[in-house]
Design an enzyme around this catalytic site. Structure first.
Site, mmCIF file in Angstrom:
data_model
loop_
_atom_site.group_PDB
_atom_site.id
_atom_site.type_symbol
_atom_site.label_atom_id
_atom_site.label_comp_id
_atom_site.label_asym_id
_atom_site.label_seq_id
_atom_site.Cartn_x
_atom_site.Cartn_y
_atom_site.Cartn_z
ATOM 1 C CB CYS A 58 -0.932 -0.015 1.208
ATOM 2 S SG CYS A 58 -2.072 1.392 1.284
ATOM 3 C CB CYS A 73 -6.747 -1.225 6.899
ATOM 4 S SG CYS A 73 -6.417 -1.226 5.116
#
Length: 370
Positions: free
Chosen positions: A95, A193
């Site tokens: 990410c 997440c």
């Protein structure tokens, strides 16, 4: 100068934004909608509301960008594919590499920003050896996040700010309280997440479908059948629990072969390697050190660095040999190379270099794979 701050809704990014404001910058706060179902550990509507409240307190504009499609392509799909292939992915590093410090930076530039700031615990400094910008470990070593930031090259570091890298977590919370920020005592989220309740295997099964799962055999180092399993995505190198083998001696996962569905287990004495090979390797200064250079290698975020030397570099691949037999490495994870507090570079672990003791004892699966 105009600075865009990535605001997750947590205390670290809130204080990063506050410090940028205090430094006199023209600050814009941005939050990213990443997970599709919003059930993970961050990036929820509540987090966006927290980020907006902090922005209002600081007197800066705040926007939410929908990056769900990009996040799906760059992080979620590779996450699922890696597990199905028998590797263990590192979604946070992915990410950072492809979303936050690439796509988000491009969006920041469209807003006229010249710097992107985040709440990561890391520092940017000058490397005395190369004379170029370098990534340096945070003051708070317990919170240091340089392992997840290894893909930031010299150019990326030149446009990045880490305003809390010089602070401890305690100091960050104290500054947030002093500024009256509502997130000062907000708990941290330690999970991936986009994976609800930390159930990576369940997430892979839901997203891949039963037809893509790879069941197979569980064998020992000599190839003897010990049991069967429902999918390689439920195993990672070094794993001890959940092997489905019942009683007997303590065993650990030593290798996962996604092509055949074979999971090889061994005793604790088998959890050693002579080194590793990375691909997709990034050298912070733009060029690798000379062969033979001494490095400290971190193969997991919380693992103690292992002393090693750089054996060779070919394109984006690097071979690193441990100075003494080191821990077994996990394909798919990042290997990050340090010189003291300085990040020299890093890459994605392709495979281990087998320890001589294992090859000599008849570790055919490892020797053949090399």
């Amino acid at each position: 100068m105009r600075v865009v701050v990535a605001m997750s809704g947590g205390v670290d990014s809130a204080v990063a934004a506050a410090r940028c404001v205090a430094d006199g910058h023209d600050v814009i706060g941005l939050s990213l909608r990443l997970a599709r179902d919003g059930t993970g550990g961050c990036c929820s509507l509540d987090d966006f509301a927290d980020a907006r409240a902090v922005a209002d307190r600081l007197g800066i504009p705040h926007y939410v960008f929908d990056f769900r499609d990009a996040f799906e392509r760059a992080v979620v799909r590779p996450f699922v594919a890696e597990y199905l292939a028998g590797r263990t992915p590192n979604p946070c590093a992915l990410c950072n590499q492809h979303v936050k410090f690439d796509l988000l930076w491009r969006r920041a530039r469209e807003l006229g920003a010249v710097r992107l700031a985040t709440g990561h615990y890391a520092r940017i400094t000058i490397d005395e050896v190369t004379g170029r910008l370098a990534l340096r470990t945070a003051v708070d070593t317990a919170k240091d996040q340089t392992y997840f930031l290894f893909a930031l090259d010299h150019a990326a570091l030149g446009r990045t700010l880490f305003p809390v890298g010089e602070l401890t977590k305690r100091e960050v919370r104290a500054q947030a309280r002093a500024l009256g920020l509502s997130v000062a005592d907000k708990p941290e989220s330690m999970e991936v997440c986009f994976v609800p309740a930390g159930d990576a295997a369940g997430f892979v099964e839901r997203h891949a479908g039963a037809g893509a799962l790879r069941p197979g055999r569980v064998v020992d180092d000599d190839g003897r059948l010990l049991g069967t399993h429902a999918g390689v995505h439920r195993f990672t190198v070094g794993q001890r629990r959940g092997l489905g083998l019942g009683g007997g001696p303590r065993r650990y996962v030593r290798a996962v072969d996604g092509a055949t569905g074979t999971v090889t287990v061994g005793g604790p004495e088998s959890l050693v390697a002579a080194g590793l090979v990375t691909h997709g390797t990034v050298w912070t200064s733009g060029a690798p050190p000379a062969p033979g250079a001494r490095l400290s290698v971190r193969i997991r975020h919380r693992h103690r660095p292992v002393e090693a030397s750089l054996a060779s570099v070919a394109g984006d691949a690097a071979e690193v040999r441990f100075l003494e037999p080191g821990p077994l490495v996990t394909p798919g994870q990042a290997a990050v190379f340090y010189r003291g507090e300085i990040v020299v570079g890093g890459g994605w672990i392709a495979h281990e270099l087998a320890a001589a003791s294992r090859v000599a004892s008849g570790d055919r699966s490892c020797a053949e794979a090399r």
